[in-house]
Write a protein that holds these residues in place. Structure first.
Motif, PDB file in Angstrom:
ATOM      1  N   TYR A 267      -7.499  12.034   8.380  1.00 41.73           N
ATOM      2  CA  TYR A 267      -8.724  11.238   8.549  1.00 41.73           C
ATOM      3  C   TYR A 267      -9.358  11.611   9.875  1.00 41.73           C
ATOM      4  O   TYR A 267      -8.738  12.280  10.710  1.00 41.73           O
TER       5      TYR A 267
ATOM      6  N   GLU B 231      -5.347   2.203  12.545  1.00 35.63           N
ATOM      7  CA  GLU B 231      -6.087   3.118  11.668  1.00 35.63           C
ATOM      8  C   GLU B 231      -5.199   3.554  10.515  1.00 35.63           C
ATOM      9  O   GLU B 231      -4.119   4.097  10.739  1.00 35.63           O
TER      10      GLU B 231
ATOM     11  N   HIS C 258      -9.751   4.196   6.772  1.00 39.51           N
ATOM     12  CA  HIS C 258     -10.564   5.399   6.547  1.00 39.51           C
ATOM     13  C   HIS C 258     -10.628   5.707   5.052  1.00 39.51           C
ATOM     14  O   HIS C 258      -9.690   5.399   4.323  1.00 39.51           O
TER      15      HIS C 258
END
Ligand SMILES: [Cu+2]
Length: 467
Positions: free
Chosen positions: A58, A112, A196
């Motif tokens: 990502y 993330e 993401h």
């Protein structure tokens, strides 16, 4: 945007070896082996993006005055370890606050993950009271939603809980406690979460930034937020930093830039960018289809909302980027100052100053006068207090505080260069400047319809329906 004490990648590797910033928890060694290490950050500056070296690819984000939490892969599950704990956060050089946060900072680290990731988050409570973590905006099993009492028992002090779910929807999210929520959020407990997209080429940008809007009520000279404040906060911050403590957002000319903003204050914030138009491309509910976007230069972010804005940074310069409520670009010292515009103070100030050493009135020509005066007289602020308005640039005082920073658009930066490039060098003849000339005579325009005898009916409002 300096790398702080540790390089991100080095940090990540070291963290895996149990060397950097690791604190031991109160659980036994055997239990420790099953739980990922605790990685903690010491500094409040912006870290370079954390590029994934395990899991799916990502394009990482840059957390303004923050960092992303390293993880470990455990049989296909991405494992994180958050520690809720008291922290000392520098709000701006010259002021620190006793806050509560996660892994050494407030806000906590950004998490993330990638759409479809199986995620496991261990949460250890090192606060003096119970807590929980709500994963704001996510699709997940009801029992993982983190509402203490409703979806789970609270996490008592000293205990570690495990949250487990699939990151189903891509987008921008937040996390925060849902136990003694008002107090814990007033103390700074919050963080950002990015899921993401599975396809790294979906809605690509060159630079992707994220921060949370937050606010505190900290009396000048003190360190701890007043936790029962409901609306009258006096420190308006981005990721618990106030200007001039907020790092600039550094981008390359012609970059497509995304800035994601989440609001965990108790009021709305019209976020305004100079020199460019942007589009809102994402909200709490996901990505906005292109046909539903329109250009703006200010977007209001309401309480509990997230907005992603995107623009092409094609105008080089240093551009102000701030909340448009003017008292939100001002620090605590300004909030209880009486209005003295036009009041002749003469030596009154000196006399009062003898009685109340820290007395600082508003100037008779405006607030700037106050800043100048304080500087001239070398007037000390109370310890651990930010000036009401601060920041100096190439043309003098910026006279801002709180929710303000700059977007610095520069040509020729390296792809991964997020360092502050310094003052913008304006091309010759492109800076506003003084003209020295005789002023032309005043000619007043005559209002139309000034004949005598015209009767005007004024209807005065009555009742309160207009409110
Ligand atoms: Cu604001």
């Amino acid at each position: 945007m300096n790398l702080s004490n540790l390089n991100r990648r080095g940090f990540f590797k070291l963290a895996g070896l149990g060397l950097a910033g690791i604190a031991t928890s109160s659980v036994s060694k055997v239990a420790m082996a099953a739980i990922p290490e605790i990685v903690s950050a010491e500094a409040a500056n912006t870290q370079t993006p954390l590029h994934p070296n395990t899991g799916r690819p990502y394009n990482p984000v840059v957390t303004l005055n923050g960092w992303s939490l390293p993880w470990r892969m455990n049989k296909g599950v991405k494992e994180f370890h958050l520690v809720a704990e008291p922290v000392v956060r520098e709000i701006a050089p010259g002021m620190k606050a006793n806050l509560w946060g996660y892994n050494g900072q407030s806000p906590g680290p950004t998490i993330e993950v990638v759409e479809g990731d199986k995620v496991r988050i261990y949460v250890t409570n090192r606060l003096p009271e119970k807590t929980s973590v709500h994963w704001h905006g996510q699709r997940l099993p009801s029992g993982m939603d983190g509402v203490s009492g409703l979806s789970q028992p609270p996490i008592e002090p000293g205990k570690t809980f495990m949250y487990e779910f699939e990151a189903k929807r891509p987008g921008t999210f937040m996390y925060h406690p849902h136990a003694d929520e008002m107090l814990q959020m007033a103390m700074g407990m919050m963080g950002s979460w990015i899921t993401h997209p599975k396809n790294p080429k979906f809605m690509p940008v060159d630079r992707d930034f994220i921060f949370l809007l937050n606010a505190y009520d900290i009396d000048p000279g003190s360190f701890t937020p007043k936790v029962n404040t409901m609306l009258d906060f006096n420190l308006w911050t981005w990721n618990s930093r106030a200007f001039p403590g907020i790092d600039p957002i550094v981008v390359r000319k012609n970059d497509r830039v995304r800035i994601r903003v989440g609001n965990l204050t108790m009021t709305n914030h019209p976020i305004h960018l100079h020199g460019h138009e942007f589009e809102v491309t994402g909200t709490d509910g996901g990505w906005v289809p292109e046909s539903a976007r329109w250009p703006e230069v200010t977007t209001d972010v309401a309480v509990g909302q997230m907005r992603a804005v995107e623009f092409i940074a094609n105008e080089p310069g240093d551009w102000a980027f701030h909340c448009h409520k003017s008292h939100h670009t001002m620090n605590a010292m300004g909030h209880d100052v009486p209005t003295l515009l036009g009041v002749k103070q003469n030596d009154l100030m000196k006399k009062i100053g003898n009685l109340v050493p820290s007395y600082m009135p508003m100037g008779e020509t405006g607030m700037s006068e106050m800043t100048d005066m304080a500087e001239m007289m070398d007037m000390p602020l109370p310890d651990n207090t930010l000036p009401m308005m601060a920041g100096k640039d190439q043309f003098g005082a910026i006279e801002m505080g709180g929710m303000f920073t700059t977007v610095k658009v520069r040509e020729g930066l390296a792809k991964s260069d997020y360092k502050d490039p310094g003052f913008y060098k304006h091309p010759k003849g492109t800076v506003a400047h003084e003209v020295i000339n005789d002023l032309p005579p005043v000619s007043r325009s005559r209002p139309i319809n000034t004949e005598e005898g015209v009767e005007i009916t004024v209807r005065k409002p009555s009742g309160h329906t207009g409110h």
